[in-house]
Design a protein around this motif. Structure first.
Motif, PDB file in Angstrom:
ATOM      1  N   ARG A  55      29.315   5.752  38.203  1.00 14.86           N
ATOM      2  CA  ARG A  55      28.015   6.063  38.126  1.00 14.86           C
ATOM      3  C   ARG A  55      27.806   7.361  36.623  1.00 14.86           C
ATOM      4  O   ARG A  55      27.088   7.306  35.980  1.00 14.86           O
ATOM      5  CB  ARG A  55      27.421   6.737  39.344  1.00 14.86           C
ATOM      6  N   LYS A  56      28.828   8.109  36.820  1.00 12.20           N
ATOM      7  CA  LYS A  56      28.914   9.046  35.438  1.00 12.20           C
ATOM      8  C   LYS A  56      28.720   8.222  34.216  1.00 12.20           C
ATOM      9  O   LYS A  56      28.239   8.601  33.524  1.00 12.20           O
ATOM     10  CB  LYS A  56      30.115   9.825  35.846  1.00 12.20           C
ATOM     11  N   ASN A  98      21.694   8.515  29.508  1.00 14.97           N
ATOM     12  CA  ASN A  98      21.207   9.774  29.132  1.00 14.97           C
ATOM     13  C   ASN A  98      21.350  10.082  27.686  1.00 14.97           C
ATOM     14  O   ASN A  98      20.719  10.971  27.190  1.00 14.97           O
ATOM     15  CB  ASN A  98      21.686  11.045  29.929  1.00 14.97           C
ATOM     16  N   GLU A 154      27.031  13.707  44.470  1.00  9.78           N
ATOM     17  CA  GLU A 154      28.018  12.799  43.901  1.00  9.78           C
ATOM     18  C   GLU A 154      29.108  13.773  43.228  1.00  9.78           C
ATOM     19  O   GLU A 154      30.102  13.367  43.336  1.00  9.78           O
ATOM     20  CB  GLU A 154      27.296  11.811  42.640  1.00  9.78           C
ATOM     21  N   THR A 207      25.897  14.719  34.659  1.00 11.36           N
ATOM     22  CA  THR A 207      25.040  13.410  35.020  1.00 11.36           C
ATOM     23  C   THR A 207      25.323  12.928  36.195  1.00 11.36           C
ATOM     24  O   THR A 207      24.768  11.880  36.572  1.00 11.36           O
ATOM     25  CB  THR A 207      25.688  12.145  34.071  1.00 11.36           C
ATOM     26  N   LEU A 208      25.845  13.850  37.249  1.00 10.10           N
ATOM     27  CA  LEU A 208      26.017  13.334  38.387  1.00 10.10           C
ATOM     28  C   LEU A 208      25.099  14.264  39.611  1.00 10.10           C
ATOM     29  O   LEU A 208      25.019  15.398  39.025  1.00 10.10           O
ATOM     30  CB  LEU A 208      27.452  13.446  39.031  1.00 10.10           C
ATOM     31  N   ARG A 252      25.427   6.830  33.746  1.00  9.52           N
ATOM     32  CA  ARG A 252      24.550   7.715  33.616  1.00  9.52           C
ATOM     33  C   ARG A 252      24.831   8.270  31.973  1.00  9.52           C
ATOM     34  O   ARG A 252      23.827   8.904  31.253  1.00  9.52           O
ATOM     35  CB  ARG A 252      24.288   8.866  34.558  1.00  9.52           C
ATOM     36  N   ASP A 253      25.935   8.722  31.814  1.00 10.24           N
ATOM     37  CA  ASP A 253      26.135   9.292  30.465  1.00 10.24           C
ATOM     38  C   ASP A 253      25.560   8.524  29.436  1.00 10.24           C
ATOM     39  O   ASP A 253      24.891   8.701  28.302  1.00 10.24           O
ATOM     40  CB  ASP A 253      27.656   9.289  30.285  1.00 10.24           C
ATOM     41  N   LEU A 285      29.677  18.256  36.915  1.00 13.50           N
ATOM     42  CA  LEU A 285      29.269  17.204  35.813  1.00 13.50           C
ATOM     43  C   LEU A 285      27.671  16.727  35.767  1.00 13.50           C
ATOM     44  O   LEU A 285      26.899  16.446  36.654  1.00 13.50           O
ATOM     45  CB  LEU A 285      30.069  15.794  36.201  1.00 13.50           C
TER      46      LEU A 285
END
Lengths: 268, 795
Positions: free
Chosen positions: B6-7, B14, A107, A102-103, B10-11, A100
């Motif tokens: 967190r994903k 970003n 993570e 963004t991790l 952050r998505d 993934l």
């Protein structure tokens, strides 16, 4: 002592509806993989090897037949049950790593633990670090996947596949997007995992690597070619023996009239 | 914070552009709703507070001839009357300096400013009026350039300027400022009136009805009318308002109701935008959904993940929408309340409105996104992880793909733009809904404004005058007409008779059913009076006791064409008249009748005389009308003819149109917001298309496409979506406009006709093309900037 079957594919057929009508991709395939085995799957493009792998991982379902993993029929499970089962019992490694974006690497490795809630929250980080150490990536733990090389990303994907300590690892051309040197290192990781007791099934096009896999299955036109499974080692649970420099001698093996290269291990 | 969360975070971080898009989409709808709800709440509360503070009377009677103190005391003693105040309203001319020109003003006088019980006039600045000292209504200070407190202003007395000191500034709850009025109101004592040569007798009664109810108020109204009649005093006009409702409450409720509908519409459209954007985000995230499922993520977990994202979008949008909505609502209330002379308290945040915004900002996006997320998370792992490379999907299998593929002769990039436009049908459809909605609302609002203006123009054209002059006493027609006709720029002069009457049905002689009527006697050979009738026929030369009746009054009385009504001009003898036509006009609050002057003159006993001169000019610009107004007044007064009032057509029309222009301005603001939602939607759709087609762009690049070619494909797609929405919105706007104007008319009690504004079609085309190009420019630029390596690399 012979290990019990971990994977049992029983007369699996898979049809797909295409623009030109229904296409049968797997034509009644059966396969047994014992716990601790390292199995390679080979075949030309469109032969059905990825479909077979998808059946084993539960990513796809058979049109008929049965898939049993560790004694549990997975082809009859609901999507949710299957997702959880896969998270716990099967580690999947893809050709394009599929981290993934963004991790961070750490993570990404912790995510399956969080989904499946098998480790206590405070233990997840420690375990992820331990796995990254195993694949030699602790120094990259806090980096995002896109900043890593292909080999590093694939090692991160392996760490993620191991997150919940699944007995079965499945790779769909996991070295297909890596250069030969990196592919070799990653393959060594697989070999080490098998040596530690994991069962590993991987699709590969790489003749050199295929030659180093103890058992290689040939898929062609949706069938496993009977009698053409190549067993490099009967000691599936034992350590794989590679050459002094990590490479093994190559022996020509003729399959379907074509020259194929399979490894000849020291155990042979 | 969990890894999965967190994903999500952050998505968002970003993809700041996309995040901003979703946040703005939600925020606009929630902002509009908050703005209207808080504005409405503040207005309702403030109008109620203002009303209560003023100790309102509930019955107002305009009487003539004016009454003295003894009659007022008698009125106060009548049963059902809690209290009453006498007021004197007089017309006068004034100017702020000796050099300035005379203009009309109203003088208001009550008996004692320091001892008021009802309709309290309050002192804002300076002191109360006294002999030789006047006060001004505060909302009239700035618009009419009134000198500061302590300064001198001048009133016209017998053609001379009489100086007066401006003692103070007051607030009169019954007064409103421009644009609803066109002249200032000064407050004076009764002594000052006398010193100005005016009567100090009361011509208006403000009555507080004990234990108010509509029935009691009507009973008191009839009882007082009867009592005054016995004293030879007629009631020219009367009005009943409930004590707890501001006299403009209905109008304001109507306005805010329409604005609420508009706010809900913009919320609906932003919801569509959220659906579209969430769909697109999910489409982009499909491979990641597949991976999450592969590593053990359950559908519920993934759904929860994306819903958490939507909640964050909602919270972020609330950070924008809540403060702006609260401030905007307060500013809106302040503006509208200032127009109707109600004070708004200092800025405050209304917890209830924030609550509504909070719930809307979170619940609406979650509801909007729920189904797309549930569906998106249901994708099988195989489908999800296999979405790689070109040629996936089912393009070519639908009829529209095949039809568009047959369109030949276009440059290749335009062909691609055309085919791409409808590639994601549901996304294109939702974007179209937003754009079509914006277009329909825009054309609807412009058409409403156009309908108001055209209706007003038609009404005023039907009266044909440019300037009106009213005389203080009856004037001989054969004297005044040549006098006025001799003035420069005068094209035609007609002397009319204005009179007050009581009307009733012949078979209902009971006076309880009497209604006041403003009667206009027109010359038999009129050229000016050519109104558009709503029913019946115009007056014909052979008509005698025939009249045109205001359609609202006719409706109220239950009178139709051919039916007879009785008119009583105060002498106690009622004559029967036949209603031959119905008319819609704005004079006399819908209580008007038009009949021939000579017939009326016989009843009134003023044969050969007129009370009002209606004048058509050769040049009728505003400047010409104002110049003629002054010059004609002067010419009359030079001959000793006193003028009680003057009016120009253009200013009267402007005044009449003021409430519509305020309403349409508000509606246009809302339309602007809706248009913004449409533009954001279009931009979002195209941005998402760029993201989805990165690989295609790479391949196009690889085979030689220039930045311009890529830009044309995406901007062409935006343009096609925009133009397609325009085509669809035009017929819808024609139909919706009729419905909208009819509802608007009902709300503000206006009997306007519907005229579709054809120019709005072309204006909207210009706007939608500009919006489309603007909205697609950024995504097109982004697409053109993608390198081959970047686009073909796996994320």
């Amino acid at each position: 002592m012979t290990q019990p079957d971990l994977v049992h594919v029983d007369t699996v057929r898979k049809n797909y509806a295409g623009p030109a009508g229904e296409v049968t991709v797997l034509k009644g395939v059966s396969l047994h993989v014992r716990a601790g085995e390292f199995v390679g799957v080979r075949g030309p493009s469109g032969s059905g090897k990825s479909t077979l792998i998808n059946m084993i991982t539960g990513i796809d379902r058979p049109t008929s037949g049965a898939i049993t993993i560790a004694g549990t029929r997975i082809d009859q499970m609901s999507e949710n049950t299957l997702a959880r089962y896969r998270g716990l019992k099967i580690g999947v490694i893809f050709q394009f790593f599929q981290l993934l974006p963004t991790l961070t690497v750490l993570e990404n490795t912790m995510l399956p633990m969080e989904f499946c809630r098998v480790w206590k929250p405070r233990e997840r980080g420690e375990r992820a670090y331990m796995l990254l150490e195993q694949v030699g990536l602790t120094d990259q733990a806090h980096k995002l996947p896109n900043t890593l090389s292909g080999g590093q990303q694939q090692r991160a994907a392996i760490a993620r596949a191991l997150a919940n300590d699944p007995p079965l690892l499945v790779g769909d051309e996991p070295t297909g997007n890596l250069d030969s040197r990196t592919a070799d290192r990653v393959f060594q990781l697989f070999a080490d995992l098998v040596a530690q007791g994991k069962t590993f099934i991987m699709v590969t096009h790489d003749n050199e690597l295929a030659a180093r896999i103890p058992r290689v299955i040939q898929v062609q036109d949706g069938v496993l070619l009977e009698g053409q499974e190549h067993h490099v080692s009967e000691r599936a649970t034992g350590p794989l023996h590679l050459g002094p420099n990590g490479h093994s001698a190559v022996t020509d093996l003729h399959l379907n009239g074509r020259a194929e290269h399979v490894p000849q291990t020291a155990a042979q | 914070m969990g890894i999965a969360f967190r994903k999500v975070w952050r998505d968002m971080r970003n993809n700041l552009g996309r995040t901003a898009l979703v946040v703005a989409s939600i925020a606009i709808g929630v902002l509009a709703l908050g703005l209207i709800v808080s504005g409405r709440t503040l207005m309702a509360r403030q109008m109620m507070v203002s009303q209560a503070e003023s100790h309102p009377t509930t019955l107002r009677l305009s009487v003539g001839p004016a009454i003295d103190d003894a009659t007022l005391r008698m009125i106060r003693r009548q049963p059902g009357v809690e209290g009453a105040r006498g007021v004197i309203f007089s017309g006068i001319r004034w100017k702020p300096s000796l050099e300035a020109a005379w203009t009309d003003a109203t003088l208001t006088a009550i008996d004692d400013y320091t001892d008021q019980t009802y309709d309290l006039i309050t002192l804002r600045e300076g002191g109360w009026p006294a002999t030789g000292r006047v006060a001004i209504e505060h909302s009239h200070v700035a618009p009419y350039a009134v000198p500061p407190v302590g300064g001198t202003l001048f009133f016209e007395v017998n053609g001379r300027a009489k100086p007066m000191t401006l003692a103070g500034v007051v607030r009169d709850p019954r007064e409103i400022g421009p644009p609803f009025t066109s002249q200032p109101t000064f407050y004076v004592t009764r002594n000052t009136l006398v010193s100005l040569g005016l009567s100090d007798r009361f011509n208006s009664l403000q009555v507080a009805v004990a234990d108010f109810s509509q029935e009691r108020a009507e009973a008191v109204q009839h009882q007082l009318t009867d009592r005054l009649e016995t004293l030879g005093v007629g009631v020219n006009d009367s009005e009943i308002t409930a004590p707890d409702r501001h006299f403009l409450q209905d109008v304001m409720d109507g306005v805010t109701m329409i604005l609420t509908v508009m706010a809900l519409l913009s919320l609906g459209m932003s919801t569509i935008l959220v659906i579209n954007t969430i769909n697109a985000i999910l489409a982009q995230q499909v491979p990641q959904i597949g991976i999450m499922k592969t590593i053990g993520g359950l559908r519920g977990q993934i759904t929860g993940l994306y819903l958490a994202g939507v909640i964050i979008y909602g919270l972020l949008s609330l950070m924008l929408a809540m403060p702006i909505g609260a401030f905007g609502g307060w500013a809106l209330a302040r503006w509208l309340m200032a127009l109707i002379n109600v004070t708004v308290s200092d800025f405050e945040v209304l917890p209830s409105t924030l609550g509504i915004q909070f719930v809307t900002g979170l619940v609406v996006p979650v509801l909007a996104a729920f189904w797309p997320i549930v569906q998106g998370s249901a994708i099988s792992v195989r489908e999800a992880v296999s979405q790689y490379g070109l040629g996936t999907g089912n393009y070519g299998s639908r009829w529209i793909d095949r039809v568009l593929a047959r369109v030949q002769g276009l440059p290749r990039t335009w062909s691609m733009a055309l085919r791409n436009t409808f590639r994601r049908m549901s996304r294109a459809a939702l974007t179209e809904v937003t754009l079509i909605g914006a277009g329909v609302i825009f054309m609807m609002v412009i058409s409403a404004q156009h309908s108001f203006e055209t209706t007003l123009a038609t009404i005023f054209r039907g009266f044909g005058y440019d300037v009106i002059l009213g005389f203080s006493t009856w004037q001989r027609i054969d004297r005044v007409t040549p006098l006025l006709e001799a003035q420069p720029n005068v094209d035609r002069v007609e002397l009319w008779q204005f009179a007050n009457a009581q009307t009733r049905l012949p078979d209902d002689p009971d006076t309880v059913a009497d209604r006041e009527l403003l009667v206009r006697g027109i010359p038999r050979d009129t050229q000016l009076f050519t109104p558009e009738l709503t029913a019946g026929r115009p007056l014909l030369p052979e008509d005698d006791r025939a009249l045109l009746l205001n359609q609202d009054l006719a409706g109220e009385m239950g009178v139709g064409i051919g039916q007879r009504i009785q008119l009583d001009f105060g002498d106690g003898t009622a004559q029967e008249w036949t209603v031959v036509g119905l008319i819609y006009d704005l004079a006399g609050r819908g209580r008007t009748a038009y009949l021939y002057r000579d017939t009326l003159a016989r009843d009134l006993g003023f044969v050969g005389r007129g009370s009002v001169a209606e004048i058509r000019l050769q040049t009728n610009s505003l400047e010409a009308q104002l110049a003629a107004e002054a010059q004609l007044r002067e010419a009359l007064e030079d001959q000793g003819i006193s003028v009680s009032f003057t009016r120009t057509q253009l200013l009267t029309r402007e005044e009449a149109g003021a409430q519509f222009s305020i309403l349409t301005s508000l509606l246009l603001i809302m339309t602007g917001l809706i248009g913004l939602v449409g533009a954001i939607g279009l931009s979002g759709t195209l941005s998402i298309n760029v993201l989805e087609r990165r690989r295609e762009i790479g391949v196009m690049r690889a085979v030689g496409a220039s930045s311009l070619d890529i830009g044309v494909v995406f901007m062409g797609e935006g343009l096609l979506l925009g133009v397609a929405s325009w085509l669809a919105s035009v017929p819808l706007a024609v139909v919706a406009g009729q419905w909208f104007v009819s509802n608007l008319n009902e709300t503000i009690d206006f009997n306007g006709a519907y005229y579709f504004a054809e120019h709005s079609v072309w204006i909207w085309l210009g706007i939608v093309v500009s919006l489309s190009l603007l909205a697609s420019w950024l995504p097109a630029r982004r697409a053109a900037a993608i390198s081959v390596r970047e686009s073909l690399a796996y994320e």
